[in-house]
Design a protein around this motif. Structure first.
Motif, PDB file in Angstrom:
ATOM      1  N   SER A 116       1.496   4.591  -8.637  1.00 19.68           N
ATOM      2  CA  SER A 116       0.705   3.817  -7.569  1.00 19.68           C
ATOM      3  C   SER A 116       0.997   2.430  -7.645  1.00 19.68           C
ATOM      4  O   SER A 116       0.699   1.680  -6.885  1.00 19.68           O
ATOM      5  N   GLU A 117       1.871   1.908  -8.659  1.00 26.33           N
ATOM      6  CA  GLU A 117       2.434   0.798  -8.628  1.00 26.33           C
ATOM      7  C   GLU A 117       3.909   0.514  -8.079  1.00 26.33           C
ATOM      8  O   GLU A 117       4.251  -0.402  -7.822  1.00 26.33           O
ATOM      9  N   THR A 118       4.592   1.871  -7.555  1.00 27.99           N
ATOM     10  CA  THR A 118       5.685   1.589  -6.767  1.00 27.99           C
ATOM     11  C   THR A 118       5.411   1.350  -5.370  1.00 27.99           C
ATOM     12  O   THR A 118       4.440   1.399  -5.031  1.00 27.99           O
ATOM     13  N   ASP A 119       6.444   0.814  -4.684  1.00 31.84           N
ATOM     14  CA  ASP A 119       6.462   0.807  -3.047  1.00 31.84           C
ATOM     15  C   ASP A 119       7.480   1.368  -2.616  1.00 31.84           C
ATOM     16  O   ASP A 119       8.242   2.222  -3.272  1.00 31.84           O
ATOM     17  N   VAL A 129       1.793   5.643   2.568  1.00 38.46           N
ATOM     18  CA  VAL A 129       0.774   4.878   2.152  1.00 38.46           C
ATOM     19  C   VAL A 129       0.112   5.829   0.864  1.00 38.46           C
ATOM     20  O   VAL A 129      -0.058   6.907   0.977  1.00 38.46           O
ATOM     21  N   TYR A 130       0.029   5.473  -0.358  1.00 37.51           N
ATOM     22  CA  TYR A 130      -0.354   5.834  -1.476  1.00 37.51           C
ATOM     23  C   TYR A 130      -1.862   6.351  -1.015  1.00 37.51           C
ATOM     24  O   TYR A 130      -2.685   5.707  -0.873  1.00 37.51           O
ATOM     25  N   HIS A 131      -2.387   7.484  -1.738  1.00 36.53           N
ATOM     26  CA  HIS A 131      -3.584   8.114  -1.171  1.00 36.53           C
ATOM     27  C   HIS A 131      -4.777   7.411  -1.494  1.00 36.53           C
ATOM     28  O   HIS A 131      -5.799   7.764  -0.825  1.00 36.53           O
ATOM     29  N   SER A 132      -4.834   6.728  -2.721  1.00 35.37           N
ATOM     30  CA  SER A 132      -5.920   6.247  -3.043  1.00 35.37           C
ATOM     31  C   SER A 132      -6.306   4.908  -2.105  1.00 35.37           C
ATOM     32  O   SER A 132      -7.632   4.286  -1.985  1.00 35.37           O
ATOM     33  N   ARG A 133      -5.159   4.444  -1.372  1.00 37.02           N
ATOM     34  CA  ARG A 133      -5.630   3.264  -0.483  1.00 37.02           C
ATOM     35  C   ARG A 133      -6.383   3.539   0.731  1.00 37.02           C
ATOM     36  O   ARG A 133      -6.831   2.646   1.451  1.00 37.02           O
ATOM     37  N   VAL A 155       8.610  -0.832  -8.759  1.00 36.33           N
ATOM     38  CA  VAL A 155       7.360  -1.567  -8.977  1.00 36.33           C
ATOM     39  C   VAL A 155       7.377  -2.707  -7.856  1.00 36.33           C
ATOM     40  O   VAL A 155       7.950  -3.438  -7.915  1.00 36.33           O
ATOM     41  N   TYR A 156       6.287  -2.549  -7.125  1.00 35.35           N
ATOM     42  CA  TYR A 156       5.693  -3.871  -6.486  1.00 35.35           C
ATOM     43  C   TYR A 156       5.668  -5.035  -6.943  1.00 35.35           C
ATOM     44  O   TYR A 156       4.933  -5.198  -8.232  1.00 35.35           O
ATOM     45  N   HIS A 157       6.127  -5.994  -6.583  1.00 39.08           N
ATOM     46  CA  HIS A 157       6.353  -7.234  -7.276  1.00 39.08           C
ATOM     47  C   HIS A 157       5.189  -7.873  -7.749  1.00 39.08           C
ATOM     48  O   HIS A 157       4.878  -8.525  -8.896  1.00 39.08           O
ATOM     49  N   SER A 158       3.803  -7.700  -6.951  1.00 42.80           N
ATOM     50  CA  SER A 158       2.848  -8.341  -7.577  1.00 42.80           C
ATOM     51  C   SER A 158       2.184  -7.552  -8.698  1.00 42.80           C
ATOM     52  O   SER A 158       1.325  -7.975  -9.560  1.00 42.80           O
ATOM     53  N   ARG A 159       2.729  -6.395  -8.983  1.00 41.73           N
ATOM     54  CA  ARG A 159       2.032  -5.470  -9.982  1.00 41.73           C
ATOM     55  C   ARG A 159       2.486  -5.919 -11.496  1.00 41.73           C
ATOM     56  O   ARG A 159       1.701  -5.540 -12.612  1.00 41.73           O
ATOM     57  N   TYR A 160       3.458  -6.810 -11.644  1.00 40.34           N
ATOM     58  CA  TYR A 160       4.020  -7.223 -12.897  1.00 40.34           C
ATOM     59  C   TYR A 160       2.765  -8.153 -13.415  1.00 40.34           C
ATOM     60  O   TYR A 160       2.718  -8.470 -14.593  1.00 40.34           O
ATOM     61  N   LEU A 161       2.333  -8.892 -12.406  1.00 46.16           N
ATOM     62  CA  LEU A 161       1.111  -9.645 -12.973  1.00 46.16           C
ATOM     63  C   LEU A 161      -0.116  -9.082 -13.501  1.00 46.16           C
ATOM     64  O   LEU A 161      -0.656  -9.511 -14.401  1.00 46.16           O
ATOM     65  N   GLU A 162      -0.225  -7.716 -13.212  1.00 44.52           N
ATOM     66  CA  GLU A 162      -1.320  -6.916 -13.724  1.00 44.52           C
ATOM     67  C   GLU A 162      -0.595  -6.560 -15.133  1.00 44.52           C
ATOM     68  O   GLU A 162      -1.491  -6.382 -16.115  1.00 44.52           O
ATOM     69  N   TYR A 163       0.431  -6.487 -15.199  1.00 45.27           N
ATOM     70  CA  TYR A 163       1.403  -5.821 -16.540  1.00 45.27           C
ATOM     71  C   TYR A 163       1.006  -7.196 -17.640  1.00 45.27           C
ATOM     72  O   TYR A 163       0.596  -7.166 -18.666  1.00 45.27           O
ATOM     73  N   PHE A 164       1.372  -8.271 -17.009  1.00 47.58           N
ATOM     74  CA  PHE A 164       1.259  -9.669 -17.804  1.00 47.58           C
ATOM     75  C   PHE A 164      -0.343  -9.433 -18.457  1.00 47.58           C
ATOM     76  O   PHE A 164      -0.500  -9.845 -19.592  1.00 47.58           O
ATOM     77  N   GLU A 203       0.793  -1.152   0.020  1.00 44.56           N
ATOM     78  CA  GLU A 203      -0.092  -0.130  -0.118  1.00 44.56           C
ATOM     79  C   GLU A 203       0.954   1.252  -0.052  1.00 44.56           C
ATOM     80  O   GLU A 203       0.337   2.322  -0.065  1.00 44.56           O
ATOM     81  N   THR A 204       2.114   1.117   0.192  1.00 40.98           N
ATOM     82  CA  THR A 204       3.033   2.144   0.186  1.00 40.98           C
ATOM     83  C   THR A 204       3.496   2.557  -1.297  1.00 40.98           C
ATOM     84  O   THR A 204       3.461   1.840  -2.287  1.00 40.98           O
TER      85      THR A 204
END
Lengths: 172, 172, 172, 172
Positions: free
Chosen positions: C46-49, B54-58, C54-63, B47-48
């Motif tokens: 919003s995809e960074t942490d 924490v990212y604002h939309s979270r 980029v947060y690791h689970s976000r790559y699955l959204e790219y896929f 969520e960061t």
């Protein structure tokens, strides 16, 4: 709208209350924007929820994508701004949801700015699908300028302001 | 706040304008809530964002977790409501960010309701960390009651209203 | 790799173990893909942490974005497939992270398919940034074909297979 | 599984191939874990997608919540680890989805560790709902230890290892 607001309003009568209620409902300012920018977007599966539509908080991510691309279009890069020590956190936001956006909808996202920033930048957004003329989602996001080091508010950086003015003039 | 609002205000003078500006800034109503509910939350790494907070939309997701748990606490289940054919989409929201919440912060999330719903339910939220007395984030979320089948607005279901009243009385 | 795997391996000696370890590490099949598709992507804030990447689970959204656009390119629409009663849930996935992707990185996302699906479709992905020749992230996603009504597995729909074959031939 | 793997396997016969295929399918190691930790979770509305189930990438966020709480339970804090200069990025992952998790499902999340880390920590996860005995989702996440300053790999910090050993002994 707060109770203070409401109690103030009540002293000025019931018909005014109705008028003020409509004023309080989020809609775009009734003047010419100094900046207009438009970007095509498409909703992702991961952005939907079990209602079958885009989850409400996801529009804030769209707003940010539109904002980032506008800043790039204006000749800056938000990433470089951060690297130079200025961050722009969101300090306030307001959103009105008129119609749902579905999965894989092609959207037009518009950014509008009505006033030059001093300490804060107020940005407005409209999200439209191809199915309808009127907007699906309307948003307003207030951003502050902060020094990354001290995390204290600062005035809009000169470069940012001049790029903004330049984009506004070129676009007209 | 829209220009219509502002132009209306200008006709009533500059000092009133300042007062109204403060009124427009989001803050809790100045009356007693009929519902207060509190829930402990902890921010997740996912969520960061790269600002380290924490990212604002979270926060909108936190608001929803608090709302869901409150509905359960009141003796209902939002999942069962949906299964019975009533959905409650978010139709409007407003958020004010005062302080960032960091990764792994222990938070207290409060839900407040000030008025019984008729066609819409207006819910208020405060997110607090252990570092500070004042809230970090304040939010207001408006929800409609919709028939899942027709997707048309409906009045608050009787069961929902009676559970709300019951929770309000028991809590006092 | 499981212990069963490993104990099996141990019986065939230590040098084979090393070879097998490398084989177990995720990498693309060593044959010609029947499908190759490429898409430009850009990472969102919003995809960074808080690590700044980029947060690791976000790559699955790219896929998934890559997969969706490929299906559209092949002359189908995943949305229409769902509307016609076929869903393609992810039943297994594997990902290897070699280098981080940063905020606002321009990426090339590649989809590769090596075998025609029967009951399942196995898709491979490479994410590359402009900074490096080698991939940043490598992924493999297995999807099933399910009847939306019964939620039971089914064979690949004929239309899907013919569009896949057609895309593969045209591309060569 | 890669083609190299497969071509190697083919040289040892068709029946072995079938056995190896099953070995390649993700399942827990067949030995005693040195660490077992369990945490209750509940799925959020924002985590569902239009299929009506938890979106596949969201389980990786659950895995992280479980991991974070385990580290806290072991007497450390991942946040403090990062503040002391050690980050633990995910370098590889594998997930198998057996059954969907629905909205508002109460889940049991289990973390299992089978081997003491040296350069990497391999963690295993099982997500179970109340509806079924068998797991819904099985996962494996490999984490590296990196110096935050240099972003280079390092050995497991002594403190981390001793806390891990301590938790393992106390739990038995």
């Amino acid at each position: 709208m707060t109770m203070q607001g409401r109690s103030f309003i009540l002293t000025i009568g019931r018909s005014q209350l109705l008028i003020l209620r409509m004023l309080f409902m989020l809609h775009l300012p009734k003047k010419e924007p100094i900046i207009t920018y438009s970007l095509s977007l498409r909703s992702r599966y991961s952005e939907t929820d079990k209602m079958g539509v885009v989850y409400h908080s996801r529009y804030l991510e769209y707003f940010e994508v539109i904002r980032t691309e506008f800043i790039r279009q204006a000749g800056l890069s938000y990433r470089e701004m951060e690297e130079s020590g200025v961050i722009m956190p969101v300090v306030g936001l307001e959103t009105r949801f008129r119609r749902p956006v579905l999965y894989d909808d092609s959207m037009e996202g518009r950014l509008l700015i009505y006033e030059e920033p001093v300490m804060r930048l107020t940005t407005w957004y409209e999200i439209r699908t191809e199915r309808e003329q009127d907007f699906a989602v309307l948003g307003k996001v207030d951003l502050a300028f902060l020094s990354m080091e001290t995390r204290r508010p600062m005035r809009v950086p000169d470069l940012f302001l001049s790029k903004l003015r330049n984009y506004g003039q070129v676009a007209q």
